[in-house]
Design a protein around this motif. Structure first.
Motif, PDB file in Angstrom:
ATOM      1  N   GLY A  21       0.834  -1.207   0.000  1.00 22.90           N
ATOM      2  CA  GLY A  21       0.000   0.000   0.000  1.00 22.90           C
ATOM      3  C   GLY A  21       0.862   1.247   0.000  1.00 22.90           C
ATOM      4  N   TYR A  22       1.981   1.204  -0.704  1.00 24.76           N
ATOM      5  CA  TYR A  22       2.950   2.314  -0.823  1.00 24.76           C
ATOM      6  C   TYR A  22       3.729   2.580   0.447  1.00 24.76           C
ATOM      7  CZ  TYR A  22       0.198   3.011  -5.012  1.00 24.76           C
ATOM      8  OH  TYR A  22      -0.472   2.806  -6.186  1.00 24.76           O
ATOM      9  N   LEU A  23       3.540   1.750   1.470  1.00 25.98           N
ATOM     10  CA  LEU A  23       4.284   1.986   2.709  1.00 25.98           C
ATOM     11  C   LEU A  23       5.304   0.872   2.944  1.00 25.98           C
ATOM     12  CD1 LEU A  23       1.605   3.322   5.194  1.00 25.98           C
ATOM     13  CD2 LEU A  23       3.369   4.585   3.995  1.00 25.98           C
ATOM     14  N   PRO A  24       6.452   1.217   3.584  1.00 32.12           N
ATOM     15  CA  PRO A  24       7.483   0.216   3.862  1.00 32.12           C
ATOM     16  C   PRO A  24       7.093  -0.633   5.069  1.00 32.12           C
ATOM     17  CG  PRO A  24       8.133   2.347   4.744  1.00 32.12           C
ATOM     18  CD  PRO A  24       6.809   2.560   4.086  1.00 32.12           C
ATOM     19  N   VAL A  25       7.142  -1.961   4.916  1.00 32.01           N
ATOM     20  CA  VAL A  25       6.886  -2.835   6.072  1.00 32.01           C
ATOM     21  C   VAL A  25       8.052  -3.806   6.227  1.00 32.01           C
ATOM     22  CG1 VAL A  25       4.383  -2.632   5.877  1.00 32.01           C
ATOM     23  CG2 VAL A  25       5.534  -4.553   4.791  1.00 32.01           C
ATOM     24  N   VAL A  26       8.373  -4.122   7.461  1.00 33.16           N
ATOM     25  CA  VAL A  26       9.506  -5.004   7.775  1.00 33.16           C
ATOM     26  C   VAL A  26       9.107  -6.444   7.444  1.00 33.16           C
ATOM     27  CG1 VAL A  26      10.930  -5.868   9.688  1.00 33.16           C
ATOM     28  CG2 VAL A  26      10.282  -3.443   9.598  1.00 33.16           C
ATOM     29  N   THR A  27       9.906  -7.117   6.613  1.00 31.37           N
ATOM     30  CA  THR A  27       9.524  -8.475   6.206  1.00 31.37           C
ATOM     31  C   THR A  27       9.817  -9.505   7.299  1.00 31.37           C
ATOM     32  OG1 THR A  27      11.617  -8.566   4.994  1.00 31.37           O
ATOM     33  CG2 THR A  27       9.641  -8.128   3.712  1.00 31.37           C
ATOM     34  N   ASP A  28      10.765  -9.219   8.201  1.00 35.32           N
ATOM     35  CA  ASP A  28      11.056 -10.119   9.323  1.00 35.32           C
ATOM     36  C   ASP A  28      10.037  -9.842  10.438  1.00 35.32           C
ATOM     37  OD1 ASP A  28      12.131 -11.783  11.182  1.00 35.32           O
ATOM     38  OD2 ASP A  28      14.033 -10.712  11.418  1.00 35.32           O
ATOM     39  N   SER A  29       8.768 -10.161  10.129  1.00 31.91           N
ATOM     40  CA  SER A  29       7.669  -9.882  11.068  1.00 31.91           C
ATOM     41  C   SER A  29       6.554 -10.895  10.796  1.00 31.91           C
ATOM     42  CB  SER A  29       7.145  -8.451  10.869  1.00 31.91           C
ATOM     43  OG  SER A  29       6.513  -8.329   9.614  1.00 31.91           O
ATOM     44  N   THR A  30       5.520 -10.905  11.648  1.00 31.40           N
ATOM     45  CA  THR A  30       4.426 -11.866  11.420  1.00 31.40           C
ATOM     46  C   THR A  30       3.396 -11.323  10.441  1.00 31.40           C
ATOM     47  OG1 THR A  30       3.029 -11.018  13.178  1.00 31.40           O
ATOM     48  CG2 THR A  30       4.559 -12.744  13.777  1.00 31.40           C
ATOM     49  N   GLY A  31       3.452 -10.030  10.158  1.00 29.60           N
ATOM     50  CA  GLY A  31       2.482  -9.443   9.240  1.00 29.60           C
ATOM     51  C   GLY A  31       2.421  -7.946   9.412  1.00 29.60           C
ATOM     52  N   TYR A  32       1.515  -7.322   8.673  1.00 30.64           N
ATOM     53  CA  TYR A  32       1.501  -5.859   8.661  1.00 30.64           C
ATOM     54  C   TYR A  32       0.079  -5.333   8.518  1.00 30.64           C
ATOM     55  CZ  TYR A  32       0.656  -6.368   3.715  1.00 30.64           C
ATOM     56  OH  TYR A  32       0.078  -6.711   2.517  1.00 30.64           O
ATOM     57  N   ILE A  33      -0.081  -4.079   8.906  1.00 22.25           N
ATOM     58  CA  ILE A  33      -1.351  -3.355   8.756  1.00 22.25           C
ATOM     59  C   ILE A  33      -0.996  -1.983   8.192  1.00 22.25           C
ATOM     60  CG2 ILE A  33      -3.323  -2.346  10.004  1.00 22.25           C
ATOM     61  CD1 ILE A  33      -2.657  -4.448  12.263  1.00 22.25           C
ATOM     62  N   VAL A  34      -1.667  -1.588   7.119  1.00 23.28           N
ATOM     63  CA  VAL A  34      -1.447  -0.249   6.538  1.00 23.28           C
ATOM     64  C   VAL A  34      -2.670   0.607   6.845  1.00 23.28           C
ATOM     65  CG1 VAL A  34      -1.100   1.055   4.401  1.00 23.28           C
ATOM     66  CG2 VAL A  34       0.006  -1.185   4.698  1.00 23.28           C
ATOM     67  N   CYS A  35      -2.431   1.829   7.300  1.00 22.33           N
ATOM     68  CA  CYS A  35      -3.539   2.695   7.734  1.00 22.33           C
ATOM     69  C   CYS A  35      -3.468   4.088   7.122  1.00 22.33           C
ATOM     70  CB  CYS A  35      -3.500   2.882   9.249  1.00 22.33           C
ATOM     71  SG  CYS A  35      -3.887   1.412  10.175  1.00 22.33           S
ATOM     72  N   ASP A  36      -4.639   4.660   6.896  1.00 18.61           N
ATOM     73  CA  ASP A  36      -4.781   6.096   6.659  1.00 18.61           C
ATOM     74  C   ASP A  36      -5.116   6.747   8.004  1.00 18.61           C
ATOM     75  OD1 ASP A  36      -4.393   5.899   3.952  1.00 18.61           O
ATOM     76  OD2 ASP A  36      -6.539   5.835   3.468  1.00 18.61           O
ATOM     77  N   VAL A  37      -4.467   7.855   8.311  1.00 16.19           N
ATOM     78  CA  VAL A  37      -4.792   8.562   9.561  1.00 16.19           C
ATOM     79  C   VAL A  37      -6.161   9.228   9.397  1.00 16.19           C
ATOM     80  CG1 VAL A  37      -4.124  10.435  11.123  1.00 16.19           C
ATOM     81  CG2 VAL A  37      -2.351   8.970  10.106  1.00 16.19           C
ATOM     82  N   ILE A  38      -7.081   8.898  10.308  1.00 20.80           N
ATOM     83  CA  ILE A  38      -8.412   9.525  10.212  1.00 20.80           C
ATOM     84  C   ILE A  38      -8.660  10.513  11.343  1.00 20.80           C
ATOM     85  CG2 ILE A  38      -9.509   7.705   8.845  1.00 20.80           C
ATOM     86  CD1 ILE A  38     -10.746   6.669  11.508  1.00 20.80           C
ATOM     87  N   ASP A  39      -7.821  10.470  12.379  1.00 21.95           N
ATOM     88  CA  ASP A  39      -7.967  11.453  13.459  1.00 21.95           C
ATOM     89  C   ASP A  39      -6.707  11.425  14.330  1.00 21.95           C
ATOM     90  OD1 ASP A  39      -9.158  13.452  14.908  1.00 21.95           O
ATOM     91  OD2 ASP A  39     -10.997  12.316  15.326  1.00 21.95           O
ATOM     92  N   THR A  40      -6.501  12.493  15.086  1.00 22.70           N
ATOM     93  CA  THR A  40      -5.383  12.541  16.031  1.00 22.70           C
ATOM     94  C   THR A  40      -5.859  13.168  17.329  1.00 22.70           C
ATOM     95  OG1 THR A  40      -4.648  14.720  15.281  1.00 22.70           O
ATOM     96  CG2 THR A  40      -3.590  12.818  14.242  1.00 22.70           C
ATOM     97  N   MET A  41      -5.163  12.820  18.406  1.00 23.66           N
ATOM     98  CA  MET A  41      -5.422  13.477  19.690  1.00 23.66           C
ATOM     99  C   MET A  41      -4.074  13.809  20.312  1.00 23.66           C
ATOM    100  SD  MET A  41      -7.373  12.108  23.082  1.00 23.66           S
ATOM    101  CE  MET A  41      -5.918  11.550  23.901  1.00 23.66           C
ATOM    102  N   GLU A  42      -3.906  15.057  20.737  1.00 27.00           N
ATOM    103  CA  GLU A  42      -2.633  15.466  21.333  1.00 27.00           C
ATOM    104  C   GLU A  42      -2.708  15.335  22.859  1.00 27.00           C
ATOM    105  OE1 GLU A  42      -0.074  15.946  19.597  1.00 27.00           O
ATOM    106  OE2 GLU A  42      -0.964  16.252  17.617  1.00 27.00           O
ATOM    107  N   THR A  43      -1.706  14.689  23.435  1.00 26.67           N
ATOM    108  CA  THR A  43      -1.532  14.726  24.893  1.00 26.67           C
ATOM    109  C   THR A  43      -0.324  15.636  25.155  1.00 26.67           C
ATOM    110  OG1 THR A  43       0.079  12.926  25.107  1.00 26.67           O
ATOM    111  CG2 THR A  43      -2.243  12.291  24.922  1.00 26.67           C
ATOM    112  N   ALA A  44       0.076  15.768  26.394  1.00 30.05           N
ATOM    113  CA  ALA A  44       1.210  16.645  26.709  1.00 30.05           C
ATOM    114  C   ALA A  44       2.492  16.157  26.032  1.00 30.05           C
ATOM    115  CB  ALA A  44       1.410  16.709  28.221  1.00 30.05           C
ATOM    116  N   THR A  45       2.635  14.857  25.874  1.00 33.20           N
ATOM    117  CA  THR A  45       3.894  14.306  25.348  1.00 33.20           C
ATOM    118  C   THR A  45       3.741  13.515  24.046  1.00 33.20           C
ATOM    119  OG1 THR A  45       3.524  12.354  26.730  1.00 33.20           O
ATOM    120  CG2 THR A  45       4.989  14.072  27.617  1.00 33.20           C
ATOM    121  N   HIS A  46       2.575  12.966  23.799  1.00 34.86           N
ATOM    122  CA  HIS A  46       2.383  12.059  22.662  1.00 34.86           C
ATOM    123  C   HIS A  46       1.190  12.481  21.797  1.00 34.86           C
ATOM    124  CE1 HIS A  46       4.951   9.552  25.163  1.00 34.86           C
ATOM    125  NE2 HIS A  46       5.077   8.677  24.180  1.00 34.86           N
ATOM    126  N   THR A  47       1.269  12.103  20.515  1.00 38.30           N
ATOM    127  CA  THR A  47       0.104  12.190  19.626  1.00 38.30           C
ATOM    128  C   THR A  47      -0.490  10.790  19.507  1.00 38.30           C
ATOM    129  OG1 THR A  47       1.216  13.880  18.302  1.00 38.30           O
ATOM    130  CG2 THR A  47      -0.712  12.811  17.311  1.00 38.30           C
TER     131      THR A  47
END
Ligand SMILES: Cc1cc2nc3c(=O)[nH]c(=O)nc-3n(C[C@H](O)[C@H](O)[C@H](O)COP(=O)(O)O)c2cc1C
Length: 216
Positions: free
Chosen positions: A99-125
């Protein structure tokens, strides 16, 4: 308030990846959970200081590679203890474009997402992502956050949302003298007491040489 209860929450260990103006980048995150099933949405919490945060905001997309118990721990060193500001992390890691995104092949699988919303905390999004693609690579057991700590013997840096809880362990860790990696805080797990690490010793997490280890 007993913050130690937070350790009873369960997580996995993931690479959250995206693009940095034509260059693949990303970081390790444990703070991922599925929020809804239809449409499938997941949430991930990324520190404001992490380069990955700005890159996800720019692209509006991210992928999650689900690491397994057989994933090379050096991938956690590459993505979890260095910044994409300074290092081309995917230069040393096999990846596929999904889906045009880089995923690590040494893994069990992947999920590709479109960002649909964000929430800001004091330190993290907190990014809310709608799944647009995903698949299973291999049947190896997904790596849990507990497995990373108990079996891989890895640590979490301060940008991980769970960092404060781990700080409480510091007094106990000081009781026994051992060698500690100055980059990723991996604690040498070989024969003790050990006056000198072997010259060929490298950190199993971040691949730093023995000169980066300090006796504590
Ligand atoms: C086991 C582990 C879990 C982590 N979990 C998170 C997380 O959930 N959110 C976060 O923002 N950083 C987390 N981190 C820290 C980032 O991966 C780290 O700060 C990374 O170097 C950021 O890279 P960047 O600057 O290229 O984005 C975690 C690191 C480790 C090793």
């Amino acid at each position: 308030m007993n913050k130690k209860v937070l350790r009873n929450l369960s997580y996995g260990v993931y690479v959250v990846s995206t693009w940095d103006t034509g260059r693949a980048t990303g970081c390790i995150a444990n703070s991922i959970m599925q929020i809804t099933s239809s449409p499938a949405t997941i949430a991930v919490s990324i520190n404001h200081d992490n380069y990955t945060n700005a890159c996800i905001k720019n692209t509006g997309k991210f992928a999650v590679s689900i690491l397994s118990e057989t994933t090379d721990p050096a991938i956690i060193g590459t993505f979890g203890f260095q910044s994409g500001k300074d290092v081309d992390k995917f230069a040393s890691v096999n990846y596929a474009l999904k889906g045009y995104l880089p995923v690590v092949t040494d893994s069990t699988g992947y999920i590709v997402c479109d960002v649909i919303d964000t929430m800001e905390t004091a330190t993290h999004t907190v990014f809310l992502g709608e799944m647009v693609e995903g698949d299973v690579f291999e049947s190896a057991a997904p790596m849990s956050y507990a497995y990373y700590h108990e079996v891989v013997k890895g640590k979490s840096p301060k940008n991980a949302p769970t960092y404060i809880a781990e700080e409480d362990d510091a007094p106990a860790a000081k009781e026994k003298e051992t060698w500690v990696c100055s980059i990723c805080k991996y604690v040498y797990d070989g024969e003790t007491p050990f006056e000198e690490l072997p010259d060929t010793y490298v950190c199993p997490i971040c691949k730093q040489p023995k000169t980066r280890f300090k006796k504590q």
